[in-house]
Design a protein around this motif. Structure first.
Motif, PDB file in Angstrom:
ATOM      1  N   ASN A  84      -4.500   0.299   5.627  1.00 25.20           N
ATOM      2  CA  ASN A  84      -3.842   1.567   5.318  1.00 25.20           C
ATOM      3  C   ASN A  84      -3.046   2.139   6.483  1.00 25.20           C
ATOM      4  N   ILE A  85      -2.980   1.411   7.589  1.00 19.47           N
ATOM      5  CA  ILE A  85      -2.066   1.806   8.672  1.00 19.47           C
ATOM      6  C   ILE A  85      -1.344   0.557   9.156  1.00 19.47           C
TER       7      ILE A  85
ATOM      8  N   SER B 178       0.216  -2.509  11.296  1.00 14.37           N
ATOM      9  CA  SER B 178      -0.204  -3.359  12.419  1.00 14.37           C
ATOM     10  C   SER B 178       1.065  -3.806  13.130  1.00 14.37           C
TER      11      SER B 178
ATOM     12  N   GLU C 223       4.006  -3.073   7.924  1.00 17.20           N
ATOM     13  CA  GLU C 223       3.307  -2.146   7.044  1.00 17.20           C
ATOM     14  C   GLU C 223       2.109  -2.859   6.404  1.00 17.20           C
ATOM     15  N   PRO C 224       1.193  -2.102   5.780  1.00 12.97           N
ATOM     16  CA  PRO C 224      -0.018  -2.720   5.233  1.00 12.97           C
ATOM     17  C   PRO C 224       0.206  -3.944   4.333  1.00 12.97           C
TER      18      PRO C 224
ATOM     19  N   CYS D  32      -7.342   6.281  -0.476  1.00  8.15           N
ATOM     20  CA  CYS D  32      -8.224   6.071   0.662  1.00  8.15           C
ATOM     21  C   CYS D  32      -9.653   6.418   0.270  1.00  8.15           C
TER      22      CYS D  32
ATOM     23  N   GLY E  44      -7.635   9.156   5.283  1.00 11.44           N
ATOM     24  CA  GLY E  44      -6.402   8.591   5.805  1.00 11.44           C
ATOM     25  C   GLY E  44      -5.418   8.277   4.699  1.00 11.44           C
ATOM     26  N   PRO E  45      -4.338   7.552   5.058  1.00 13.90           N
ATOM     27  CA  PRO E  45      -3.328   7.181   4.061  1.00 13.90           C
ATOM     28  C   PRO E  45      -3.906   6.253   2.990  1.00 13.90           C
TER      29      PRO E  45
ATOM     30  N   TYR F 280      -4.418   2.988   0.675  1.00  9.80           N
ATOM     31  CA  TYR F 280      -4.567   1.582   1.043  1.00  9.80           C
ATOM     32  C   TYR F 280      -3.665   0.681   0.214  1.00  9.80           C
TER      33      TYR F 280
ATOM     34  N   GLN G 266      -9.715   4.575   9.179  1.00 11.43           N
ATOM     35  CA  GLN G 266      -8.418   3.949   8.950  1.00 11.43           C
ATOM     36  C   GLN G 266      -8.416   2.582   9.619  1.00 11.43           C
TER      37      GLN G 266
ATOM     38  N   THR H  78      -6.006  -1.269  10.372  1.00 10.72           N
ATOM     39  CA  THR H  78      -4.853  -2.153  10.234  1.00 10.72           C
ATOM     40  C   THR H  78      -5.167  -3.295   9.284  1.00 10.72           C
TER      41      THR H  78
END
Length: 188
Positions: free
Chosen positions: A14-15, A17, A21-22, A51, A57-58, A60, A97, A99
């Motif tokens: 959800n974040i 890397s 993006e995911p 999430c 968090g953001p 997924y 959260q 990566t």
């Protein structure tokens, strides 16, 4: 790893890397699993999911995959953790959260470490789930029956896999969840 037992995994991010993006991270992680010797038999569609827990968090991106291998369960788990680390996963906060998250959901009909321990973790109250993590590998994943973000993608790759304790298939577990919960898992 060579052909052998069926292994089910769930992937999520959800974040971003360093690989993007995911969704890009999940694609790259699947490639990395192949590079470290996993034989990937099937990959689900990618899904957008809220999430968990709410507000942590953001949203997924989640997916599931079916693999085969002959490695021992603990070696498989170590391989998955190495791939997570490769993508910048840090185990700082439970359910935080991330990566990349790769969960070992099941290896065939194996129950680890034993039925009593499996049942204790399956039945752990939610408030303790957020604070406690087992010191040993628990299989099948003790929360599989509760998680639409795992069961909906898993139905793409292993709809007929039967839980060795409950006897239910992936589709039966998914369909037992409330419709509004299943509807939160949306194909990308």
């Amino acid at each position: 790893m060579s052909a052998g037992q069926q292994m089910l995994i769930a992937l999520g991010a959800n974040i971003p890397s360093e690989h993007g993006e995911p969704a890009q991270t999940l694609h790259a992680a699947l490639q990395r699993l192949k590079q470290v010797g996993a034989s990937i038999e099937a990959v689900s569609r990618f899904y957008k999911t809220p999430c968990f827990p709410a507000g942590a968090g953001p949203d997924y991106v989640n997916a599931a995959a079916r693999l085969t291998c002959d490695a021992a369960a603990q070696d498989i788990l170590s391989m998955l953790h190495e791939v997570e680390a490769y993508f910048g996963r840090e185990r700082v906060r439970r359910w935080g959260q991330r990566t990349l998250d790769i969960d070992l959901i099941a290896i065939g009909d194996v129950v680890l470490p034993d039925l009593r321990t499996y049942r204790a973790w399956r039945d752990l109250p939610l408030d303790r789930q957020t604070q406690e993590a087992p010191e040993t590998l628990i299989l099948p994943h003790p929360r599989i029956q509760d998680r639409a973000f795992v069961l909906v993608p898993l139905a793409d790759v292993a709809p007929d896999w039967r839980h060795p304790v409950s006897g239910q298939t992936v589709c039966q577990m998914r369909d037992a969840l409330p419709q509004e919960v299943r509807a939160e898992v949306v194909p990308l």
